[in-house]
Design a protein around this motif. Structure first.
Motif, mmCIF file in Angstrom:
data_model
loop_
_atom_site.group_PDB
_atom_site.id
_atom_site.type_symbol
_atom_site.label_atom_id
_atom_site.label_comp_id
_atom_site.label_asym_id
_atom_site.label_seq_id
_atom_site.Cartn_x
_atom_site.Cartn_y
_atom_site.Cartn_z
ATOM 1 N N LEU A 170 -24.291 -31.335 -18.782
ATOM 2 C CA LEU A 170 -23.230 -31.316 -19.769
ATOM 3 C C LEU A 170 -23.851 -31.648 -21.097
ATOM 4 O O LEU A 170 -25.030 -31.879 -21.215
ATOM 5 C CB LEU A 170 -22.171 -32.359 -19.412
ATOM 6 C CG LEU A 170 -21.559 -32.197 -18.038
ATOM 7 C CD1 LEU A 170 -20.662 -33.372 -17.731
ATOM 8 C CD2 LEU A 170 -20.788 -30.898 -17.965
ATOM 9 N N ILE A 171 -23.019 -31.745 -22.110
ATOM 10 C CA ILE A 171 -23.559 -32.012 -23.426
ATOM 11 C C ILE A 171 -24.124 -33.418 -23.488
ATOM 12 O O ILE A 171 -24.872 -33.755 -24.381
ATOM 13 C CB ILE A 171 -22.453 -31.808 -24.485
ATOM 14 C CG1 ILE A 171 -23.032 -31.659 -25.872
ATOM 15 C CG2 ILE A 171 -21.450 -32.932 -24.436
ATOM 16 C CD1 ILE A 171 -22.021 -31.174 -26.873
ATOM 17 N N THR A 222 -16.978 -32.909 -31.983
ATOM 18 C CA THR A 222 -17.104 -31.474 -31.774
ATOM 19 C C THR A 222 -18.455 -31.015 -32.266
ATOM 20 O O THR A 222 -18.829 -31.258 -33.414
ATOM 21 C CB THR A 222 -16.006 -30.711 -32.550
ATOM 22 O OG1 THR A 222 -14.735 -31.161 -32.087
ATOM 23 C CG2 THR A 222 -16.123 -29.219 -32.278
ATOM 24 N N LYS A 244 -18.908 -25.140 -30.310
ATOM 25 C CA LYS A 244 -17.715 -24.787 -29.532
ATOM 26 C C LYS A 244 -17.261 -25.900 -28.616
ATOM 27 O O LYS A 244 -16.254 -25.766 -27.944
ATOM 28 C CB LYS A 244 -18.021 -23.588 -28.641
ATOM 29 C CG LYS A 244 -18.042 -22.282 -29.340
ATOM 30 C CD LYS A 244 -17.768 -21.183 -28.323
ATOM 31 C CE LYS A 244 -18.868 -20.257 -28.358
ATOM 32 N NZ LYS A 244 -19.434 -19.377 -27.745
ATOM 33 N N THR A 245 -18.058 -26.940 -28.510
ATOM 34 C CA THR A 245 -17.785 -27.947 -27.493
ATOM 35 C C THR A 245 -17.191 -29.195 -28.105
ATOM 36 O O THR A 245 -17.746 -29.750 -29.044
ATOM 37 C CB THR A 245 -19.101 -28.323 -26.785
ATOM 38 O OG1 THR A 245 -19.840 -27.143 -26.547
ATOM 39 C CG2 THR A 245 -18.822 -29.011 -25.469
ATOM 40 N N THR A 246 -16.062 -29.638 -27.553
ATOM 41 C CA THR A 246 -15.474 -30.895 -28.003
ATOM 42 C C THR A 246 -15.483 -31.872 -26.849
ATOM 43 O O THR A 246 -15.152 -31.507 -25.719
ATOM 44 C CB THR A 246 -14.022 -30.686 -28.465
ATOM 45 O OG1 THR A 246 -14.024 -29.776 -29.549
ATOM 46 C CG2 THR A 246 -13.407 -31.995 -28.924
ATOM 47 N N GLN A 247 -15.853 -33.080 -27.144
ATOM 48 C CA GLN A 247 -15.855 -34.082 -26.090
ATOM 49 C C GLN A 247 -15.322 -35.394 -26.636
ATOM 50 O O GLN A 247 -15.572 -35.756 -27.777
ATOM 51 C CB GLN A 247 -17.275 -34.268 -25.557
ATOM 52 C CG GLN A 247 -17.319 -35.138 -24.336
ATOM 53 C CD GLN A 247 -18.544 -34.888 -23.482
ATOM 54 O OE1 GLN A 247 -19.354 -34.023 -23.797
ATOM 55 N NE2 GLN A 247 -18.670 -35.644 -22.423
ATOM 56 N N TYR A 260 -28.530 -27.060 -29.483
ATOM 57 C CA TYR A 260 -27.206 -26.615 -29.066
ATOM 58 C C TYR A 260 -27.171 -25.099 -29.021
ATOM 59 O O TYR A 260 -27.577 -24.437 -29.972
ATOM 60 C CB TYR A 260 -26.132 -27.145 -30.026
ATOM 61 C CG TYR A 260 -24.746 -26.707 -29.625
ATOM 62 C CD1 TYR A 260 -24.116 -25.658 -30.267
ATOM 63 C CD2 TYR A 260 -24.081 -27.335 -28.578
ATOM 64 C CE1 TYR A 260 -22.849 -25.246 -29.886
ATOM 65 C CE2 TYR A 260 -22.815 -26.924 -28.186
ATOM 66 C CZ TYR A 260 -22.208 -25.879 -28.844
ATOM 67 O OH TYR A 260 -20.961 -25.479 -28.455
ATOM 68 N N ASP A 307 -24.863 -22.091 -29.055
ATOM 69 C CA ASP A 307 -23.487 -21.712 -29.361
ATOM 70 C C ASP A 307 -22.981 -20.613 -28.431
ATOM 71 O O ASP A 307 -21.806 -20.539 -28.102
ATOM 72 C CB ASP A 307 -23.429 -21.226 -30.812
ATOM 73 C CG ASP A 307 -22.045 -21.381 -31.405
ATOM 74 O OD1 ASP A 307 -21.704 -20.644 -32.334
ATOM 75 O OD2 ASP A 307 -21.296 -22.254 -30.926
ATOM 76 N N PRO A 319 -22.927 -22.760 -24.272
ATOM 77 C CA PRO A 319 -23.085 -24.202 -24.453
ATOM 78 C C PRO A 319 -23.732 -24.919 -23.271
ATOM 79 O O PRO A 319 -24.371 -25.953 -23.469
ATOM 80 C CB PRO A 319 -21.652 -24.691 -24.684
ATOM 81 C CG PRO A 319 -20.984 -23.523 -25.315
ATOM 82 C CD PRO A 319 -21.573 -22.306 -24.651
ATOM 83 N N GLN A 320 -23.619 -24.363 -22.070
ATOM 84 C CA GLN A 320 -24.227 -25.095 -20.946
ATOM 85 C C GLN A 320 -25.744 -25.038 -20.983
ATOM 86 O O GLN A 320 -26.413 -25.765 -20.259
ATOM 87 C CB GLN A 320 -23.703 -24.587 -19.590
ATOM 88 C CG GLN A 320 -24.313 -23.278 -19.114
ATOM 89 C CD GLN A 320 -23.531 -22.083 -19.600
ATOM 90 O OE1 GLN A 320 -22.662 -22.207 -20.460
ATOM 91 N NE2 GLN A 320 -23.835 -20.920 -19.059
#
Lengths: 578, 329
Positions: A25-26, B74, B77-80, B95, B97, B100-101
């Motif tokens: 994951l990120i 964010t 494209k990824t928000t956590q 990163y 884009d 994202p994985q």
């Protein structure tokens, strides 16, 4: 005609994770711990690496004699990576001026070339599969044609019945066309749709007439009676009819009009209705499969059938799919002992990047042939190929094989990974490989599969006692990743990078050795595992099982890459020559 | 002279120690395309933003003083959701884009976030391990309550109890308090919602009329087979409690004729009331918070809910035994 296998298709695509990254994951939970364990050795460190550190202990008082050039034919390269940028090859004959200074057919090929793009600088990342392209090429000749055992037939839509094919059919090419079913969803859908025409026709005509002789009432006929229909005529079997009957019987036996726990077997009248009703679905599936074929080549603006035509693509090497080749590059040439990242095997090597692999789809063999020739012409010492393929169109195979022969004539070593599909290479071939013809085996071609730190082969790697040469570290190996980061990966591609690195290392200190000699040195000087029993996945009658093998049943060398032993042998051999 | 120097250095000390207690995010992200990095609070208010691209890969958010809580980070494209405190966080890496994985990012300074994430249950319906309530601090618990499924009042109370009053100002804590409040109506020990409904003769009856007695509220409808079956079971024991307990069956029938027919068929010996607004539409049903019938509630003599969610005669009898044994009426 051969019996059509109705089992599930095996589509060999590069979309199958040929190269696996640990799913992340990120967020990381801990700093990625660097595990460039290929540097370690079994006796000193208890890890079945490639003994690279030991090799360096031996070489510490020697000076390198040349900077070897390694061409990575793959997904491009992150040329700005902090641990790699000092190892990127710079073309001495080109300037960044928009001109083809050395007139080799590529302008501004400073660090290699990107064949999947156009001269405007646009990148192409999605192209079709070889099987799809071959299907499109040959379908006007062979689509809808079946072999009955006596002649070729096709279904005439105008007359609405099967007819004999009158023009002569090239059997070899016809058989090749049939194989495309396993390589192209469009080909498979076409086959199903075309055969369904025969099935529907025979059901409503020949079989119907035949069974009515004994059982006149449709609504009383089930699969039990249907199975008994006589198919033969004058002692001859029309195998299209026979297979159609077989499938129809099987469908009838499993179909039922009511469904649910109290199933009633279907009867012929309902079955006929059902076949007519569902017939258009097959055409729809075919149309959808055709529409799904991506023609990404258009944007490249070249003729993919003319291997002599150059001047397409561009010099941009870095895309978001470049990570696997970037990881290979790190294993080969990341700087050693710079307190940063990983320690590559041959940091004095110069890395040339040749991008022919897309993110989705399969390579064009034209690009592969030209990439190999490029590497040879630009004086590469080692060529690292990317994933092989299961299909090798004969005319395109010639381009690649000629290029490989060219590389061989110039003394270059070619290293190829296997695919990780648990296949026995003595039963199924992937291309290119060292057998470029029935009589000719390339002596400078090395095939590699992945092993892990405990000395075991990667379970799902392809294997072959005569076809696979050597194992090398390729499971949970750390290397350079996009954006000056580091990551672990698994796959035979990384193992092949190990071998390319060791070959480059030998070449750096003993530049006199040819590709053939490098191969002998590597294959003949491994960490021997030959009588070790290992678990390995394989296919038994199309089912994947895990079985026990002896290590030496899996590969030629019976062992794992060992840089130290190979360097010792190279050193001894070099003294002999003097 | 010395006095003044001492005073100034004291001031400086105070200033620096205050300055270090602020949130700071330092990042360096390589990406093949231009991406936006932003920080928002849970209500979506933008706190900081940066455009990251080639030659401009570094960015800084802060230093700003924040309420330790969850924030929305964010990247492209990824928000956590991230739990941030007044410390320094670094984000470094790559990163992707397009996919994202395939990104590869490393974070430092997120120890408290990582700690609280370990307590998120593997299955959504599971509750948080009790260990969390002793290991995590109040702010972390507040954040944790936001991330897990809190769907019953007692569970929400276990979180609220652990959060010191000073920490209740975070957005996640405010959210938790609101949740707890809305769940309260579905717990025991609260005042049973009152009503005013007609009996068979049309006379209006309220729950308040029975203060001082135990009351069984039995919600049913003529079309509900299981309800009618259980009511037959109630008939077999209700006499044993008659002196202490008032049984009331409240129908949620919309159709008056069906209701009347059912009454004739069933011969219910106790009080029968009728909420004609109907099942699913009744405000009384909403206030008692049930979605299926039969549904019975036992109300104590003070008018507080003793037990709810009773769906059959066995459970009802158990509840009645429990409440009558403990009470001396």
């Amino acid at each position: 005609m051969n019996i059509i296998k109705s089992k599930g298709l095996l589509i060999f695509t590069l979309c199958i994770p040929f190269f696996q990254l640990k799913a992340q994951l990120i967020k990381n939970t801990a700093k990625e711990n660097i595990a460039d364990w290929y540097n370690l050795s079994a006796d000193q460190d208890g890890v079945y690496g490639a003994d690279v550190n030991k090799a360096y202990q031996f070489l510490k008082d020697k000076a390198i004699k040349k900077k070897p050039v390694v061409a990575i034919i793959g997904f491009g390269l992150d040329t700005e990576h902090e641990d790699l940028k000092q190892a990127v090859w710079l073309n001495p004959n080109e300037k960044a001026d928009g001109k083809d200074n050395d007139k080799n057919g590529w302008a501004d090929d400073l660090h290699g070339w990107n064949f999947l793009g156009n001269t405007k600088g646009e990148m192409v990342d999605a192209i079709s599969k070889v099987g799809d392209r071959e299907f499109l090429r040959l379908r006007s000749k062979y689509e809808g044609i079946f072999w009955t055992g006596q002649n070729y037939v096709r279904f005439d839509d105008a007359l609405n019945k099967p007819v004999k094919v009158t023009i002569p059919v090239d059997k070899a090419e016809f058989d090749y066309f049939k194989l495309l079913r396993g390589e192209s969803q469009a080909a498979a859908a076409s086959n199903t749709y075309q055969f369904a025409k025969f099935m529907k026709y025979y059901l409503l005509n020949d079989f119907d007439q035949e069974i009515k002789k004994t059982y006149p009432d449709d609504s009383k006929i089930t699969a039990k009676e249907f199975r008994k229909i006589k198919i033969e005529e004058n002692g001859q079997t029309d195998s299209v009819k026979m297979v159609a009957h077989m499938f129809l019987t099987s469908f009838m036996g499993t179909a039922n009009p009511t469904g649910g726990p109290n199933q009633q077997p279907t009867t012929l009248d309902k079955f006929k209705e059902n076949i007519i009703k569902t017939f258009p679905n097959r055409k729809e599936k075919y149309d959808n499969a055709l529409a799904a074929i991506v023609d990404g080549r258009k944007a490249i603006e070249d003729n993919p059938n003319d291997v002599n035509q150059k001047n397409y693509g561009n010099g941009n090497l870095s895309t978001s799919s470049s990570f696997s080749s970037t990881m290979c590059a790190g294993i080969i040439a990341a700087a050693r002992d710079n307190q940063l990242g990983v320690n590559g095997i041959a940091p004095n090597a110069e890395l040339m990047s040749l991008r022919i692999y897309p993110k989705t789809g399969e390579i064009y063999y034209k690009d592969l042939a030209l990439a190999i020739r490029y590497a040879v012409d630009q004086k590469a010492d080692v060529i690292l190929l990317g994933a092989p393929n299961s299909i090798y169109p004969p005319n395109e195979a010639k381009w690649v094989n000629d290029a490989l022969l060219y590389a061989s004539s110039k003394g270059i070593l070619v290293v190829s990974p296997v695919l990780d599909l648990s296949k026995d290479l003595s039963k199924q071939s992937f291309y290119p490989n060292k057998n470029i013809s029935a009589e000719n085996e390339l002596s400078n071609f090395l095939t590699v599969a992945a092993s892990d730190s405990t000395g075991m082969p990667l379970k799902d790697g392809n294997f072959g006692k005569k076809e696979l040469d050597v194992y090398a570290p390729g499971v949970n190996v750390s290397s350079t990743y996009m954006g000056s980061t580091y990551r672990k990966g698994t796959g035979s591609m990384l193992a092949a990078a190990n071998v390319a690195g060791v070959a480059a290392l030998i070449k750096a200190y003993y530049p006199q050795f040819t590709g053939t000699q490098l191969r002998s040195l590597i294959v003949g000087n491994v960490t021997l595992r030959d009588n070790v029993e290992v678990e390995k996945e394989t296919f038994v009658k199309d089912r994947k099982v895990t079985d026990l093998f002896l290590f030496n049943e899996l590969c030629v060398s019976g062992g794992i890459l060992n840089a130290y032993k190979a360097i010792l042998a190279a050193d001894a051999l070099s003294k002999q020559k003097q | 002279m010395k006095k003044i120097i001492f005073f100034i250095s004291l001031l400086l000390q105070v200033y620096t120690s205050m300055a270090s207690e602020q949130m700071l995010i330092k990042g360096n992200i390589k990406s093949l395309s231009k991406i936006t990095v932003s920080l928002k609070n849970l209500e979506g208010k933008l706190m900081a933003e940066a455009l990251v691209q080639k030659q401009s890969e570094s960015f800084v958010f802060g230093p700003i003083s924040i309420v330790p809580d969850l924030y929305m980070l964010t990247i492209g494209k990824t928000t956590q959701k991230v739990f941030l405190t007044n410390t320094t966080v670094t984000i470094n890496g790559y990163y992707d884009d397009a996919d994202p994985q395939n990104s590869n990012l490393e974070f430092t300074g997120l120890e408290q976030h990582l700690e609280l994430m370990t307590y998120i249950p593997k299955r959504i319906k599971d509750q948080v391990s009790p260990e969390a309530f002793s290991r995590l601090n109040g702010q972390q618990l507040s954040a944790l309550s936001y991330l897990v499924k809190v769907d019953n009042y007692d569970y929400s109370k276990t979180f609220v109890e652990k959060i010191p009053v000073a920490d209740l100002k975070s957005i996640s804590a405010q959210h938790l308090l609101k949740k707890a409040d809305s769940l309260k109506q579905f717990s025991t020990g609260i005042n049973a919602p009152d009503f005013s409904l007609p009996d068979e003769k049309g006379k209006l009856v309220s729950l308040a009329d029975f203060k001082g007695r135990i009351v069984v509220l039995d919600f049913w409808a003529s079309w509900c087979g299981p309800c009618r079956r259980e009511m037959e079971v109630f008939k077999t024991f209700y006499k044993n409690y008659e002196d202490k307990v008032q049984f009331i069956s409240i129908s949620l029938d919309e159709d008056p004729s069906k209701y009347k027919t059912a009454l004739q068929e069933m011969n219910i010996p106790w009080l029968k009331l009728w909420d004609k607004s109907g099942f699913g539409k009744s405000a009384l049903q909403a206030s008692y918070g049930f979605k299926a019938i039969p549904f019975c509630v036992v109300v104590d003599p003070e008018g507080k809910v003793f037990k709810r969610n009773i769906i059959n005669g066995v459970e009802l009898q158990k509840a009645l035994n429990a409440i009558t044994k403990n009470k001396e009426i």
